[in-house]
Scaffold this active site. Structure first.
Site, PDB file in Angstrom:
ATOM      1  N   ASP A   1      -8.734  -5.089  -6.138  1.00 44.95           N
ATOM      2  CA  ASP A   1      -8.169  -4.077  -5.250  1.00 44.95           C
ATOM      3  C   ASP A   1      -8.229  -2.708  -5.924  1.00 44.95           C
ATOM      4  O   ASP A   1      -7.483  -2.430  -6.873  1.00 44.95           O
ATOM      5  CB  ASP A   1      -6.726  -4.437  -4.896  1.00 44.95           C
ATOM      6  CG  ASP A   1      -6.130  -3.538  -3.828  1.00 44.95           C
ATOM      7  OD1 ASP A   1      -6.840  -2.619  -3.378  1.00 44.95           O
ATOM      8  OD2 ASP A   1      -4.969  -3.754  -3.446  1.00 44.95           O
TER       9      ASP A   1
ATOM     10  N   SER B   1       0.840  -1.201   0.000  1.00 46.56           N
ATOM     11  CA  SER B   1       0.000   0.000   0.000  1.00 46.56           C
ATOM     12  C   SER B   1       0.876   1.252   0.000  1.00 46.56           C
ATOM     13  O   SER B   1       1.640   1.457  -0.951  1.00 46.56           O
ATOM     14  CB  SER B   1      -0.950  -0.040   1.201  1.00 46.56           C
ATOM     15  OG  SER B   1      -1.953   0.927   1.087  1.00 46.56           O
TER      16      SER B   1
ATOM     17  N   HIS C   1      -7.640  -5.716  -0.319  1.00 47.60           N
ATOM     18  CA  HIS C   1      -6.396  -4.965  -0.172  1.00 47.60           C
ATOM     19  C   HIS C   1      -5.526  -5.504   0.961  1.00 47.60           C
ATOM     20  O   HIS C   1      -4.399  -5.059   1.151  1.00 47.60           O
ATOM     21  CB  HIS C   1      -6.717  -3.486   0.090  1.00 47.60           C
ATOM     22  CG  HIS C   1      -5.527  -2.589   0.070  1.00 47.60           C
ATOM     23  ND1 HIS C   1      -4.685  -2.486  -1.018  1.00 47.60           N
ATOM     24  CD2 HIS C   1      -5.015  -1.744   1.014  1.00 47.60           C
ATOM     25  CE1 HIS C   1      -3.714  -1.621  -0.750  1.00 47.60           C
ATOM     26  NE2 HIS C   1      -3.886  -1.170   0.478  1.00 47.60           N
TER      27      HIS C   1
END
Length: 520
Positions: A385, A328, A450
């Site tokens: 995602d 991320s 995610h």
């Protein structure tokens, strides 16, 4: 009573019984004990006897066998079980079979963590490090590369767990080095890393919500630098590996920086005056977290560059590699780290990035700059995602490529120079899909798609894009089930609950020992 002299052929020995002939005189003269012994002896000879091959019978015997098989086949076809038992019910029956439940029990056991075999990579380490952009290794997925991807993903999990175990950072004192529980004992941590936001929350926020604590701090522990320090592992990998692992978003100010999504120029651009070259630009918030420091901790950029230079000098003369891995926000910062190391560190060893669920970071100029500096990037992307499709214009990479190859290429190049949201992804893409997992719901929510542990679960089960989930995937489901129970299929949630309860009773596994799986 004695076995008849004419014994039936073995293939005709049916369960209805064997024809025995009774001799009344023999029964009278032979005692029951002797008769039993003789029965056992005759039966033993019969079972051990090999029937002589008769050249005149094989064709008859084979035809007889075929007729029996055909009768059985016709009987099963006549039952038409496919209509009586739908595919869903058959699949459910397979999932509930003892063999499948034993495998599920093994995957739900936190003490059953298994890995793919660690093969010797010495002769091919550059290939696995991206020298050929992982050509021929991704689809189907090479088993050695799968092992390496999961291993680097677990380095990121260690960063998450270390941060969440003690997220607060003193506002007045220089923070000490932290102990990080690494998944691979052949590595040792040499440097703790901190990221500092250039913005701060208004003072009234602390007055309104004084309990936020570390969520509003400007500087936070974000990762570490580690180096392989085990001779046997160095020999297996063919080099000494330096790892930089970075976690994802955790604090309020990190979230605030994420939303500062305008592209800004990098201060050290060397191509500003090159005509026809797109200037390298990156997201404002990411660059802020990377370049900002304060009186207690240096900037993330300064810490990493100085530490890597120190390690390169320390291990001078040895084959080295630099592996930057992040999830991320950490994936975005990994690209800035790799860019810095490839330009600021003289005679830098090969630099590779393994990113999980990373957003877009810069424009085409930034992409070209990384390519020119020979930085290798492998982006692991989940189809579901949404983080991997932001920031910037919602245009897929494949569509962008088609437009550039068409007559619209000149227009897009002009937009690259002028548009503040003209983002472009970097490197080679390795795509996984939540829908391929037999355990997760196909409509799993955004957080699950995610989640880092979900990524590692999908990588561990990936075989090829046209193949189902790997049936012999070995990664434990404990952490994923604990954090994403609502996204598990109901069958596995109910059975998993029963199995984990039994495992807790059998092995005394404390629930608190399962560290939370990060999802940001």
């Amino acid at each position: 009573m004695q076995i008849g002299t004419t014994l039936p052929n073995l293939h005709l020995f049916q369960p209805q019984g064997v024809n025995f002939k009774c001799n009344a005189q023999t029964v009278k003269t032979i005692s029951s004990t002797e008769m039993t012994k003789k029965h056992i002896s005759n039966l033993d000879k019969f079972l051990q006897k090999t029937n002589p091959i008769d050249s005149s019978k094989p064709v008859i015997e084979q035809s007889s066998n075929r007729s029996i098989e055909n009768r059985r086949k016709n009987l099963l076809e006549g039952l038409n079980l496919a209509n009586i038992w739908p595919d869903e019910m058959r699949k459910a029956a397979e999932d509930m079979s003892p063999r499948h439940l034993n495998r599920l029990k093994r995957l739900l056991s936190s003490k059953s963590i298994e890995y793919s075999p660690r093969n010797n990579l010495a002769n091919r380490w550059r290939e696995y490090h991206g020298s050929n952009n992982w050509l021929g290794l991704l689809d189907p997925l090479d088993e050695n590369l799968r092992r390496e991807l999961v291993r680097y993903g677990e380095f990121i999990q260690s960063a998450y767990h270390c941060f969440h175990s003690d997220p607060a950072t003193s506002a007045d004192e220089v923070p000490p080095e932290r102990h990080v529980a690494l998944p691979d004992r052949s590595y040792k941590v040499t440097k703790s890393l901190y990221a500092t936001s250039s913005i701060g929350l208004p003072k009234w926020v602390d007055d309104v919500a004084p309990d936020l604590g570390w969520m509003t701090q400007r500087s936070s522990w974000i990762g570490y630098v580690a180096v392989c320090d085990d001779r046997s592992e160095i020999q297996r990998m063919g080099r000494r590996d330096i790892v930089i692992a970075l976690r994802g978003t955790a604090t309020c100010l990190e979230w605030a920086e994420n939303f500062r999504d305008l592209l800004v120029e990098q201060n050290d651009n060397d191509d500003d005056n090159d005509e026809g070259v797109v200037q390298s630009k990156v997201e404002c918030g990411f660059l802020s977290l990377y370049k900002t420091g304060d009186h207690r901790v240096p900037s993330l950029a300064e810490s990493i560059v100085n530490e890597v230079q120190r390690l390169i000098e320390k291990y001078k003369g040895e084959p080295l590699s630099i592996t930057v891995t992040g999830h991320s926000l950490g994936a975005a910062l990994s690209l800035l780290v790799a860019d810095d190391l490839s330009t600021c560190v003289p005679n830098a060893p090969p630099v590779a990035v393994f990113s999980f669920g990373g957003p877009r970071v810069g424009n085409r100029g930034f992409t070209d700059r990384l390519n020119d500096n020979n930085v290798k990037v492998l982006r692991i992307v989940n189809n579901q995602d949404v983080i991997t499709r932001v920031p910037g214009m919602f245009v897929s990479e494949s569509l962008d490529k088609k437009l550039r190859e068409s007559g619209a290429g000149r227009v897009l190049e002009m937009l690259d120079c002028r548009m503040p949201w003209a983002y472009s992804h970097v490197g080679t893409e390795f795509r996984v899909d939540t829908k391929m997992s037999p355990f997760l719901k196909p409509n799993a929510d955004v957080a699950c798609c995610h989640d880092l542990e979900a990524y590692l679960h999908l990588v561990d089960g990936f075989t090829a894009s046209n193949c189902p989930f790997r049936p012999n995937a070995k990664r434990s489901l404990v952490r994923l089930l604990n954090e994403q129970r609502s996204n598990f299929k109901r069958l596995y949630t109910s059975k998993g609950k029963d199995l984990t309860i039994n495992l807790d009773r059998e092995h005394n596994f404390p629930r608190s020992s399962c560290l939370p799986s990060p999802s940001s």
